[in-house]
Scaffold this motif. Structure first.
Motif, PDB file in Angstrom:
ATOM      1  N   LYS A 479       9.481   9.101  26.516  1.00 22.28           N
ATOM      2  CA  LYS A 479      10.542   8.948  27.507  1.00 22.28           C
ATOM      3  C   LYS A 479      10.317   9.804  28.750  1.00 22.28           C
ATOM      4  O   LYS A 479      11.223  10.011  29.547  1.00 22.28           O
ATOM      5  CB  LYS A 479      11.919   9.274  26.906  1.00 22.28           C
ATOM      6  CG  LYS A 479      12.242   8.472  25.642  1.00 22.28           C
ATOM      7  CD  LYS A 479      13.517   8.957  24.988  1.00 22.28           C
ATOM      8  CE  LYS A 479      13.873   8.133  23.756  1.00 22.28           C
ATOM      9  NZ  LYS A 479      12.880   8.245  22.679  1.00 22.28           N
ATOM     10  N   ARG A 488      13.567   4.270  33.686  1.00 23.72           N
ATOM     11  CA  ARG A 488      12.910   3.911  32.427  1.00 23.72           C
ATOM     12  C   ARG A 488      12.185   2.596  32.660  1.00 23.72           C
ATOM     13  O   ARG A 488      12.793   1.601  33.077  1.00 23.72           O
ATOM     14  CB  ARG A 488      13.954   3.763  31.323  1.00 23.72           C
ATOM     15  CG  ARG A 488      13.366   3.473  29.934  1.00 23.72           C
ATOM     16  CD  ARG A 488      12.468   4.572  29.464  1.00 23.72           C
ATOM     17  NE  ARG A 488      12.173   4.441  28.023  1.00 23.72           N
ATOM     18  CZ  ARG A 488      11.069   4.855  27.463  1.00 23.72           C
ATOM     19  NH1 ARG A 488      10.135   5.432  28.183  1.00 23.72           N
ATOM     20  NH2 ARG A 488      10.883   4.721  26.167  1.00 23.72           N
ATOM     21  N   ARG A 490       8.926  -0.408  31.605  1.00 22.91           N
ATOM     22  CA  ARG A 490       8.209  -1.027  30.493  1.00 22.91           C
ATOM     23  C   ARG A 490       6.858  -0.341  30.270  1.00 22.91           C
ATOM     24  O   ARG A 490       6.393  -0.232  29.137  1.00 22.91           O
ATOM     25  CB  ARG A 490       8.032  -2.522  30.748  1.00 22.91           C
ATOM     26  CG  ARG A 490       9.355  -3.274  30.822  1.00 22.91           C
ATOM     27  CD  ARG A 490       9.167  -4.784  30.870  1.00 22.91           C
ATOM     28  NE  ARG A 490      10.443  -5.447  31.008  1.00 22.91           N
ATOM     29  CZ  ARG A 490      11.278  -5.709  30.008  1.00 22.91           C
ATOM     30  NH1 ARG A 490      10.949  -5.327  28.785  1.00 22.91           N
ATOM     31  NH2 ARG A 490      12.425  -6.329  30.210  1.00 22.91           N
ATOM     32  N   ALA A 493       7.524   2.592  28.246  1.00 25.74           N
ATOM     33  CA  ALA A 493       7.749   2.236  26.842  1.00 25.74           C
ATOM     34  C   ALA A 493       6.419   1.978  26.127  1.00 25.74           C
ATOM     35  O   ALA A 493       6.247   2.344  24.957  1.00 25.74           O
ATOM     36  CB  ALA A 493       8.644   1.005  26.759  1.00 25.74           C
TER      37      ALA A 493
END
Length: 664
Positions: A479, A488, A490, A493
């Protein structure tokens, strides 16, 4: 505060090590360590340099301490350092290179050592080279600014090591011999005793509205219950928790008349501000038992001592920081739920007056990448943050303008990723308030309105998060894209997925020796003066069938790959060949999964048998990795870890008790 020697020359003369300060002092005294007797002697002032001693070509930047292994005691010294920044006229360094000097004249680092001694030395080296060790010669990096101010009168005539915070004095155990020699005799070794801290330091120099600002972030890792992610969880009977870190954000505002070209000294800062947060494992007895599965088995030990241990922990924090605001980010359902329930049950049972508990369902509130909803938690804590305040010291005032009277203690399961995001958000909220209170920012503005300053803040907190996560979990923080960019993404992630795989591999296959290194360097385990007694460290005592299955699996995979190159007369010509080797390979994989505990890289110095085979009251999510019930007696034989524990138990208990008396 008494200054330390910053450079030493090392001479080896006969059976002695002589450390001669390179400082140009009138009262310079060298230090002699007798390799045969172990005596530490401070020589008379301005004693001449050794006439026949062999001088090392490397400069010594500090003595970390002495450690005793199975064949010899060793002196650990710093031979390389990197300047990390200049904080309030004091230089902060990171140790980059080390040397290990044997005390036993019969032991040579160039010759082949006993396998046990070589293994222990490898643990020492890996710990030194893998850690982030910080130090300063004239400023106590182990204590926050408010604590330094409160003890300023006592510090005038005391040594740096005497004032250091015992929790963050990482080499306190290694310095035991030198501290004892300094206390028990008339000789003052203070100038040679260098406290080092395991943590992070980052200093950014910037400008806002024409004001010169130093923004600094320091994290301090506790030496108590230190270790790796899955091998140090929860609390111990003394109230110490795993992965305890104090994080201090310093804001130094220069006087308006200071130009950009000037090099700032301590007295040129008009205002110094400090905001402190802490993190630590959930303070109950719990663990996660590795079984090679992605999610380990959760184990909560419902011991009678839990309430007393948690009370000790919270009262220590209250004594150090004031009021406690416990922010719990553990999930309210699924795998993490039992940890949340145990935490809340004991906090409610204790009902301490200076403790407030606040739960925030991080994953539920911020799902679908709605990370802006962390502001909900800030709104909940806003009034308490303003009430407890921060530390502020103005150059024009004799006493602090403000004092921080409480601290937010944040935790998730690992105290890494979710905790990092929340701490950075609370730090930004406080930073905005500080700059507004000083009139540097308008009442409605924030640091996000100044991209240069905001970028420095985000990078600093993201690097800090990566360092803590790497030290404890084995990879950079998850994170962290949100911390770096306020968004945030992709891509972030995807990066988190790769980091999670890296953590899985390290936590299951490499963290055992890392944990051993922590226990060895912090004094949790002390070797006997007999390498044969510790032969279990370099031998594999697992049953033969356990050791042979991975070999069979590897050979089966080799035969499968070889079969792909064999000529064939039809599509079915090698059918039985592949069926044989695929069946054997599959059987091996199933066997390894069923006996997963036996393939984890466990610590060997202090085995985790008490946790793995705990059968008392509490909660256990599953009992994976221990084989089938009465699987040819293998389930009983899988307690091979316990044999190592029995071989060190008596020795460890006696010597550790003696050591605690010396260290404390």
């Amino acid at each position: 505060m008494k200054p330390l020697h910053q450079r030493l020359h090392l001479y080896t003369e006969g059976d002695t090590y002589i450390f001669v300060p390179a400082d140009d002092g009138v009262e310079t005294q060298s230090l002699t360590i007798d390799r045969a007797s172990g005596d530490i002697v401070l020589n008379r002032p301005n004693a001449s340099s050794p006439n026949f001693g062999r001088r090392s070509h490397r400069t010594i930047y500090g003595i970390i301490g002495l450690i005793s292994l199975s064949l010899s005691e060793y002196v650990i010294v710093i031979t390389g350092r990197e300047l990390k920044g200049r904080l309030m006229d004091h230089e902060i360094y990171r140790a980059t290179d080390f040397d290990i000097l044997p005390m036993n004249p019969n032991v040579s680092m160039d010759s082949q050592l006993h396998p046990v001694e070589a293994h222990l030395l490898a643990l020492v080296r890996s710990h030194l080279l893998g850690g982030n060790f910080l130090f300063a010669y004239g400023w106590d990096i182990t204590r926050r600014l408010q604590a330094q101010w409160q003890a300023r009168d006592a510090a005038v005539h005391k040594a740096l090591w005497e004032m250091a915070d015992d929790r963050f004095f990482w080499n306190r155990f290694l310095q035991t011999r030198m501290i004892d020699a300094s206390i028990s005799t008339d000789q003052d070794l203070a100038k040679f005793i260098l406290p080092i801290m395991y943590g992070t330091f980052d200093l950014r120099r910037t400008f806002v509205h024409g004001r010169h600002i130093d923004l600094c972030l320091i994290s301090r890792r506790s030496r108590f219950r230190a270790g790796t992610r899955y091998f140090r969880r929860g609390i111990d009977h003394d109230g110490k928790v795993a992965n305890f870190n104090e994080t201090e954000q310093l804001l130094l505002i220069a006087s308006p008349n200071v130009s950009a070209a000037q090099r700032l000294s301590e007295d040129q800062f008009a205002t110094k501000l400090s905001f402190v947060q802490i993190r630590g494992s959930v303070p109950v007895f719990w663990a996660e038992v590795n079984t090679l599965r992605y999610k380990p088995d959760l184990q909560i030990m419902d011991l009678q001592e839990t309430a007393d241990a948690m009370k000790k922990h919270l009262q220590e924090q209250i004594s150090n920081y004031g009021n406690q605001y416990l922010v719990n980010l553990v999930n309210k359902k699924g795998h993490e739920l039992p940890v949340k329930e145990a935490y809340e049950r004991y906090v409610a049972e204790l009902n301490l007056p200076n403790v407030r508990y606040e739960y925030f369902d991080f994953h539920s509130e911020c799902k679908k990448m709605r990370w802006d909803r962390i502001s909900i938690l800030v709104d909940i804590l806003k009034d308490d943050l303003e009430k407890e305040g921060y530390f502020q010291l103005d150059a024009s005032q004799e006493k602090p303008t403000k004092v921080q009277q409480g601290v937010v203690r944040t935790n998730c399961m690992d105290n890494l990723d979710r905790t990092n995001v929340v701490q950075a958000t609370l730090a930004k909220h406080t930073l905005n308030r500080q700059l507004r209170d000083l009139g540097i920012l308008p009442p409605t503005a924030g640091i996000d309105d100044y991209e240069g300053f905001a970028k420095e803040f985000r990078e600093m907190w993201a690097n800090h998060a990566d360092a803590i996560a790497t030290a404890y979990g084995g990879s950079g923080a998850l994170k962290s894209d949100f911390t770096r960019t306020n968004k945030r993404t992709r891509k972030g992630a995807l990066d988190d997925g790769l980091k999670s795989v890296l953590r899985y591999l390290k936590n299951n296959y490499f963290d055992g020796p890392r944990q051993d290194a922590f226990d060895l360097m912090t004094g949790n385990w002390i070797p006997r003066k007999n390498p044969t007694a510790a032969s279990f460290l370099v031998t594999d005592s697992r049953p033969l069938i356990i050791r042979s299955v991975p070999v069979v699996a590897s050979f089966s995979m080799f035969m499968i790959c070889a079969g792909l190159t064999l000529p064939r007369s039809s599509d079915y010509s090698l059918f039985y060949y592949f069926m044989l080797w695929f069946t054997l390979f599959g059987f091996c994989l199933i066997f390894i999964l069923l006996h997963g505990i036996d393939y984890v890289s466990w610590p060997r110095l202090i085995p985790a048998t008490d946790v793995i085979y705990y059968s008392g009251p509490g909660f256990r999510s599953a009992n994976h990795g221990k084989g089938l019930k009465d699987n040819f007696g293998l389930a009983k034989r899988s307690r091979w870890l316990g044999t190592a524990r029995s071989r060190v138990g008596v020795d460890h208990g006696i010597e550790l008790e003696d050591l605690k008396k010396r260290v404390d």
